[in-house]
Design a protein around this motif. Structure first.
Motif, PDB file in Angstrom:
ATOM      1  N   PRO A  63       0.893  -1.056  -0.094  1.00 24.96           N
ATOM      2  CA  PRO A  63      -0.043   0.067  -0.227  1.00 24.96           C
ATOM      3  C   PRO A  63       0.780   1.336   0.052  1.00 24.96           C
ATOM      4  CG  PRO A  63       0.090  -1.171   2.243  1.00 24.96           C
ATOM      5  CD  PRO A  63       0.846  -1.921   1.428  1.00 24.96           C
ATOM      6  N   GLY A  64       2.168   1.227   0.222  1.00 26.85           N
ATOM      7  CA  GLY A  64       3.028   2.473   0.381  1.00 26.85           C
ATOM      8  C   GLY A  64       3.634   2.658  -0.917  1.00 26.85           C
ATOM      9  N   ARG A  65       3.438   1.762  -1.951  1.00 23.95           N
ATOM     10  CA  ARG A  65       4.136   2.063  -3.203  1.00 23.95           C
ATOM     11  C   ARG A  65       3.188   1.655  -4.254  1.00 23.95           C
ATOM     12  NH1 ARG A  65       8.673  -2.141  -1.760  1.00 23.95           N
ATOM     13  NH2 ARG A  65       9.561  -0.990  -0.258  1.00 23.95           N
ATOM     14  N   PRO A  66       2.945   2.769  -5.451  1.00 22.79           N
ATOM     15  CA  PRO A  66       2.072   2.160  -6.411  1.00 22.79           C
ATOM     16  C   PRO A  66       2.325   1.079  -7.170  1.00 22.79           C
ATOM     17  CG  PRO A  66       3.509   4.041  -7.062  1.00 22.79           C
ATOM     18  CD  PRO A  66       3.904   3.743  -5.687  1.00 22.79           C
ATOM     19  N   PRO A  67       1.292   0.164  -7.584  1.00 23.62           N
ATOM     20  CA  PRO A  67       1.825  -1.239  -8.245  1.00 23.62           C
ATOM     21  C   PRO A  67       2.212  -0.993  -9.552  1.00 23.62           C
ATOM     22  CG  PRO A  67      -0.528  -0.806  -7.962  1.00 23.62           C
ATOM     23  CD  PRO A  67       0.029   0.427  -7.360  1.00 23.62           C
ATOM     24  N   GLY A  68       2.869  -1.858  -9.914  1.00 21.16           N
ATOM     25  CA  GLY A  68       3.459  -1.990 -11.522  1.00 21.16           C
ATOM     26  C   GLY A  68       4.904  -2.086 -11.454  1.00 21.16           C
ATOM     27  N   ILE A  69       5.561  -1.481 -12.416  1.00 23.65           N
ATOM     28  CA  ILE A  69       6.843  -1.574 -12.930  1.00 23.65           C
ATOM     29  C   ILE A  69       7.668  -0.312 -12.600  1.00 23.65           C
ATOM     30  CG2 ILE A  69       8.879  -2.049 -14.511  1.00 23.65           C
ATOM     31  CD1 ILE A  69       7.003  -4.048 -16.100  1.00 23.65           C
ATOM     32  N   VAL A  70       8.466  -0.063 -11.710  1.00 18.61           N
ATOM     33  CA  VAL A  70       9.209   0.925 -11.573  1.00 18.61           C
ATOM     34  C   VAL A  70      10.491   1.037 -11.787  1.00 18.61           C
ATOM     35  CG1 VAL A  70      10.029   2.419  -9.464  1.00 18.61           C
ATOM     36  CG2 VAL A  70       7.655   1.354  -9.203  1.00 18.61           C
ATOM     37  N   LEU A  71      10.914   2.050 -12.567  1.00 18.94           N
ATOM     38  CA  LEU A  71      12.274   2.121 -13.074  1.00 18.94           C
ATOM     39  C   LEU A  71      13.018   3.156 -12.396  1.00 18.94           C
ATOM     40  CD1 LEU A  71      14.206   1.433 -15.253  1.00 18.94           C
ATOM     41  CD2 LEU A  71      13.225   3.265 -16.683  1.00 18.94           C
ATOM     42  N   SER A  72      14.090   2.767 -11.806  1.00 18.56           N
ATOM     43  CA  SER A  72      15.044   3.848 -10.863  1.00 18.56           C
ATOM     44  C   SER A  72      16.165   4.177 -11.787  1.00 18.56           C
ATOM     45  CB  SER A  72      15.366   3.030  -9.609  1.00 18.56           C
ATOM     46  OG  SER A  72      14.191   2.681  -8.901  1.00 18.56           O
ATOM     47  N   ALA A  73      16.769   5.517 -11.790  1.00 26.25           N
ATOM     48  CA  ALA A  73      17.582   6.030 -12.554  1.00 26.25           C
ATOM     49  C   ALA A  73      18.598   6.912 -11.503  1.00 26.25           C
ATOM     50  CB  ALA A  73      17.144   6.564 -13.767  1.00 26.25           C
ATOM     51  N   ALA A  74      19.840   6.547 -11.672  1.00 25.72           N
ATOM     52  CA  ALA A  74      20.728   7.549 -10.763  1.00 25.72           C
ATOM     53  C   ALA A  74      22.008   7.968 -11.669  1.00 25.72           C
ATOM     54  CB  ALA A  74      20.959   6.681  -9.618  1.00 25.72           C
ATOM     55  N   THR A  75      22.527   9.061 -11.186  1.00 24.55           N
ATOM     56  CA  THR A  75      23.975   9.402 -11.780  1.00 24.55           C
ATOM     57  C   THR A  75      24.507  10.321 -10.690  1.00 24.55           C
ATOM     58  OG1 THR A  75      25.046  10.401 -13.915  1.00 24.55           O
ATOM     59  CG2 THR A  75      22.839  11.400 -13.029  1.00 24.55           C
ATOM     60  N   SER A  76      25.933  10.404 -10.993  1.00 23.30           N
ATOM     61  CA  SER A  76      26.345  11.173  -9.926  1.00 23.30           C
ATOM     62  C   SER A  76      27.749  11.865 -10.938  1.00 23.30           C
ATOM     63  CB  SER A  76      27.437  10.477  -8.893  1.00 23.30           C
ATOM     64  OG  SER A  76      26.374   9.677  -8.204  1.00 23.30           O
ATOM     65  N   ASP A  81       4.930   1.338 -15.813  1.00 22.14           N
ATOM     66  CA  ASP A  81       3.702   0.558 -16.311  1.00 22.14           C
ATOM     67  C   ASP A  81       3.088   0.251 -14.909  1.00 22.14           C
ATOM     68  OD1 ASP A  81       2.181  -1.418 -17.404  1.00 22.14           O
ATOM     69  OD2 ASP A  81       3.303  -1.568 -19.233  1.00 22.14           O
ATOM     70  N   SER A  82       1.791   0.485 -15.062  1.00 18.22           N
ATOM     71  CA  SER A  82       0.921  -0.020 -13.785  1.00 18.22           C
ATOM     72  C   SER A  82       0.755  -1.359 -13.645  1.00 18.22           C
ATOM     73  CB  SER A  82      -0.373   0.752 -13.932  1.00 18.22           C
ATOM     74  OG  SER A  82      -0.958   0.490 -14.968  1.00 18.22           O
ATOM     75  N   ILE A  83       1.097  -2.170 -14.638  1.00 23.92           N
ATOM     76  CA  ILE A  83       0.745  -3.676 -14.582  1.00 23.92           C
ATOM     77  C   ILE A  83       2.104  -4.438 -14.132  1.00 23.92           C
ATOM     78  CG2 ILE A  83       0.221  -5.735 -15.912  1.00 23.92           C
ATOM     79  CD1 ILE A  83      -1.468  -3.979 -17.770  1.00 23.92           C
ATOM     80  N   PRO A  84       2.128  -4.979 -12.980  1.00 22.42           N
ATOM     81  CA  PRO A  84       3.439  -5.707 -12.634  1.00 22.42           C
ATOM     82  C   PRO A  84       4.090  -6.868 -13.446  1.00 22.42           C
ATOM     83  CG  PRO A  84       2.045  -5.501 -10.633  1.00 22.42           C
ATOM     84  CD  PRO A  84       1.247  -5.198 -11.888  1.00 22.42           C
ATOM     85  N   THR A  85       3.307  -7.186 -14.033  1.00 21.14           N
ATOM     86  CA  THR A  85       3.549  -8.600 -15.074  1.00 21.14           C
ATOM     87  C   THR A  85       4.099  -7.881 -16.287  1.00 21.14           C
ATOM     88  OG1 THR A  85       1.575  -8.894 -15.482  1.00 21.14           O
ATOM     89  CG2 THR A  85       2.551 -10.318 -13.707  1.00 21.14           C
ATOM     90  N   ALA A  86       4.001  -6.620 -16.660  1.00 23.64           N
ATOM     91  CA  ALA A  86       4.302  -6.088 -18.044  1.00 23.64           C
ATOM     92  C   ALA A  86       5.744  -6.197 -18.143  1.00 23.64           C
ATOM     93  CB  ALA A  86       3.584  -4.615 -18.294  1.00 23.64           C
ATOM     94  N   LYS A  87       6.264  -6.202 -19.581  1.00 23.98           N
ATOM     95  CA  LYS A  87       7.427  -5.990 -20.145  1.00 23.98           C
ATOM     96  C   LYS A  87       8.062  -4.775 -20.039  1.00 23.98           C
ATOM     97  CE  LYS A  87       7.750 -10.577 -20.828  1.00 23.98           C
ATOM     98  NZ  LYS A  87       8.894 -11.256 -20.099  1.00 23.98           N
ATOM     99  N   LEU A  88       9.291  -4.348 -19.655  1.00 22.22           N
ATOM    100  CA  LEU A  88       9.951  -2.965 -19.825  1.00 22.22           C
ATOM    101  C   LEU A  88      10.339  -2.831 -21.224  1.00 22.22           C
ATOM    102  CD1 LEU A  88      10.685  -0.544 -18.183  1.00 22.22           C
ATOM    103  CD2 LEU A  88      13.193  -1.762 -18.031  1.00 22.22           C
ATOM    104  N   SER A  89       9.688  -1.987 -21.581  1.00 24.86           N
ATOM    105  CA  SER A  89      10.074  -1.501 -23.075  1.00 24.86           C
ATOM    106  C   SER A  89      11.210  -0.639 -22.987  1.00 24.86           C
ATOM    107  CB  SER A  89       8.861  -0.615 -23.686  1.00 24.86           C
ATOM    108  OG  SER A  89       8.771   0.528 -23.135  1.00 24.86           O
ATOM    109  N   LEU A  90      12.077  -0.482 -24.064  1.00 18.86           N
ATOM    110  CA  LEU A  90      13.149   0.232 -24.286  1.00 18.86           C
ATOM    111  C   LEU A  90      12.703   1.651 -24.478  1.00 18.86           C
ATOM    112  CD1 LEU A  90      15.151  -2.095 -26.778  1.00 18.86           C
ATOM    113  CD2 LEU A  90      15.561  -1.565 -24.534  1.00 18.86           C
ATOM    114  N   GLY A  91      11.724   2.019 -25.099  1.00 16.59           N
ATOM    115  CA  GLY A  91      11.396   3.421 -24.870  1.00 16.59           C
ATOM    116  C   GLY A  91      11.281   4.063 -23.738  1.00 16.59           C
TER     117      GLY A  91
END
Length: 724
Positions: A536-549, A689-699
């Protein structure tokens, strides 16, 4: 002078006769009625003696009953008559003054002997009574049984843990050689059978109000599925436990001495920091946990501060792994208690001993984390102070040689009035930091990245945050859209969860599967994905994290002020789309104006984003700063502002970690890394993507990559232009 014996008083009279034998005539009378009167009389001397009668003995008779009764009565009134009284009494009784004098003298001696015999009888009776009572206690203690095992108990035993630790502590000084010998045997130890993990230590939850330290266990080490990696490390075997006790007690002694020592063990280094004299350390502690492994660099530091928290709560935070991980979330990326060897005695953590594993981080994917397997031991000392010490157990772990070894490190806590405490922190590690990226090398080498100063600064800031969150005398003007103190607490609790989530996901933890999108320089973007489900503390789906220093040639404070200011937000925040940002609520949580929680509203030209709210927390101290934010649903935020439960508000935190590029400015301007600039880490989390089982697109990956690179370019242009 008369000398009496308290048991046999007749010796006294024998001595009386002996000492006056030359001058006294002993009256031998079978009808001698009383020893209180004297039947001996000393011959006159000096002018009182008739020369014609010096060789003539006088006849004496014993005192009559009347004479004795009269002198007895007079004695009761006056035991020490003077010459005048003796002469008057002798005239009345028909006796010589000298006879009266000796009668009173013997009477006083007799009374003294009687009194001493009486006192002796009383003392003898008391002595017999105490001896009998002592024998009863000895018999009861000899028949005592241990409440844990039912066997015979040692005298004064309160618990097995306490007794064991006391015995080990007493033997420590005599067995230093044996301890080090045992430690040496474990180097290169083969794989052994380890016991199953013990049940988790019963949490002694500390009521910390809104801060709720310890409630973030779901995020510490598990944000990206890292929990299984930590759980793969087993606890110690039964044969290892006695050695762990000995190492912990020795480490405690070393920590106390290092915390209280000054020169020559600690010498003043650059920027007025204490630097360990390695040669003096080896002379002072020749044994320790063994020699420094080849390829590791020694790093030691000491720092002290007065913090606004009492010693009891500080000890509980350090000994509870969830609270410790939450308070120091910027330093501790993952932590777990593997086994509790002792829970302490007398209802507190005095004597508590735990085996733990933890991973320490700098908020950047360019600095490798430091993993440690160690024992943590807590003890209260005779002066009332507390100490908590860590010492590595890597020699007990069936794994390759660790890249980081923790020599006795920890803190000494001294109670001060009004709920304050003085903390002296010592960090002493041996580490292989050759994998650190070049732009972070000056910071790491200076000891600021992982040293005592960072631990103490973080603790001080978190204690201030807690104190302000529990404050009740908040001016009405500070509440703004927050309608109640309960709403204020809920908002602070939500912000704390946001900060913890960000900090545990931005570093180079081995649990994070970072993928570098390009290999062109230090500002490469690293990405990873995570599936969010049933949380309940995170939205459902695929989350993409990105970081740079990356490095920027501006002081850390200037970069921090630029990024936290809502008025300059549209200069770098692409998602605000150039709209006006307005602060709707502001909660100060520290002495520094930069330490605060804000609720921002973005008034975008795009009507679809007109209702966008942003929760933001900014915090800063001498070793680094954070600006962390997350978009929040306006309906969910209204529930929080009215005092509702914030745990059900879905958050995806993004933000910035700002660190100094070295120990300080060189006075010649910020020209290159290490001269006073800033090391800035940017991290985004985006629901692709709001569907956890979805595939991550290169786009999606390309979009996030472009977003973060564009943000970096905007920040560089804005702060460099501003500093110019």
């Amino acid at each position: 002078m008369f000398q009496s014996n308290m048991f046999e008083s007749h010796h006294m009279f024998d001595m009386t006769h002996k000492t006056s034998e030359s001058d006294l005539v002993k009256v031998r009378d079978d009808d001698y009625e009383t020893r209180s009167g004297t039947e001996t009389m000393e011959a006159p001397s000096g002018d009182d003696q008739d020369p014609n009668q010096r060789q003539k003995k006088k006849r004496y008779h014993r005192h009559t009953q009347r004479q004795i009764q009269e002198m007895e009565a007079f004695f009761k009134e006056c035991p020490h008559p003077d010459d005048k009284q003796r002469k008057e009494l002798s005239r009345e009784l028909g006796l010589e003054p000298l006879q009266v004098k000796f009668w009173f003298q013997n009477k006083r001696t007799q009374m003294k002997a009687q009194h001493e015999r009486h006192e002796n009888a009383i003392l003898k009776a008391e002595n017999e009574k105490l001896r009998a009572e002592n024998n009863r206690y000895k018999e009861a203690l000899s028949n005592a049984t241990c409440p844990s095992c039912g066997g015979p108990a040692a005298l004064g035993e309160m618990s097995f843990d306490e007794q064991h630790l006391r015995i080990e502590n007493a033997r420590l000084r005599e067995e230093v050689d044996r301890i080090s010998g045992i430690a040496a045997k474990y180097v290169g130890k083969p794989l052994s059978t380890f016991t199953n993990l013990s049940s988790h230590l019963h949490s002694r939850s500390l009521d910390l109000g809104v801060s709720n330290f310890g409630s973030q266990s779901g995020f510490v080490g598990e944000m990206y599925g890292a929990g299984e990696i930590l759980r793969s490390v087993s606890g110690p075997s039964e044969t290892d436990k006695p050695m762990i006790v000995e190492l912990a007690v020795a480490a405690m002694e070393e920590l106390i001495r290092m915390a209280q020592a000054g020169e020559p063990l600690w010498v003043l280094g650059e920027n007025s920091t204490d630097v360990l004299n390695e040669d003096e350390y080896l002379r002072t502690f020749p044994r320790g946990i063994g020699p420094k492994p080849v390829g590791l660099r020694s790093e030691a530091s000491k720092e002290s501060a007065v913090v606004i928290m009492n010693h009891t709560n500080l000890v509980e935070i350090l000994m509870d792994v969830n609270q410790w991980s939450s308070v120091f979330c910027g330093i501790v990326s993952r932590a777990m208690t593997l086994e509790v060897l002792s829970t302490g005695v007398a209802g507190n953590y005095n004597g508590a001993l735990q085996v733990m594993t933890a991973e320490f981080q700098v908020p950047s994917p360019l600095v490798p984390t430091r993993e440690n397997y160690f024992a943590r031991y807590c003890k209260q000392h005779t002066d009332g102070s507390w100490a908590v010490v860590d010492v590595s157990l890597d020699n007990l772990r069936p794994a390759p040689m660790s890249k980081c070894r923790r020599r006795p490190s920890g803190c000494l806590i001294q109670e001060l009035p009004n709920g304050y405490s003085k903390v002296i922190w010592v960090e002493h590690v041996e580490v292989d930091d050759r994998a650190v990226h070049n732009i972070y090398r000056p910071l790491v080498s200076s000891g600021l990245a992982f040293g005592a100063k960072r631990w103490v600064a973080t603790l001080d800031r978190q204690c201030e945050r807690l104190a302000s969150s529990m404050a009740s005398n908040i001016p009405a003007g500070d509440l703004c859209v927050i309608t109640s103190p309960e709403g204020r607490k809920s908002m602070l609790k939500l912000a704390e969860r946001m900060v913890t989530s960000f900090c545990t996901g931005v570093g180079a933890s081995t649990a994070h599967a970072w993928t570098t999108l390009s290999a062109t320089g230090s500002d490469d973007v690293r990405v990873m994905t995570r599936k969010s489900m049933d949380d309940p503390g995170r939205p459902p789906g695929i989350v993409l994290s990105a970081a740079t220093s990356f490095w920027i040639p501006v002081p850390p404070r200037r970069a921090f002020e630029f990024l936290r200011n809502e008025n300059s937000r549209n200069e770098w925040d692409i998602l605000s789309n150039g709209g006006l940002v307005q602060e709707m609520a502001h909660i100060a949580n520290g002495r520094d104006p930069g330490n605060c929680v804000s609720l921002l509203r973005v008034n975008s030209a795009n009507s679809s984003q007109s209702n966008m709210l942003i929760l933001q927390e900014s915090c800063t101290d001498a070793t680094g700063s954070y600006v962390i934010y997350a978009p929040v649903d306006i309906g969910a935020m209204n529930v929080v502002l009215s005092g509702g439960d914030p745990d059900y508000v879905a958050l995806l935190p993004s933000g910035f970690a700002i660190l100094p590029d070295g120990p300080g400015q060189n006075g010649g301007g910020i020209l290159d890394i290490g001269s006073g600039g800033s090391l800035l880490t940017v991290a985004f989390q985006i629901l692709v993507d709001s569907i956890p089982t979805a595939k991550l697109s290169l786009g999606s990956v390309a979009t996030v990559n472009s977003l973060i690179k564009c943000t970096v370019e905007r920040i560089k242009a804005a702060v460099v232009c501003d500093s110019a």
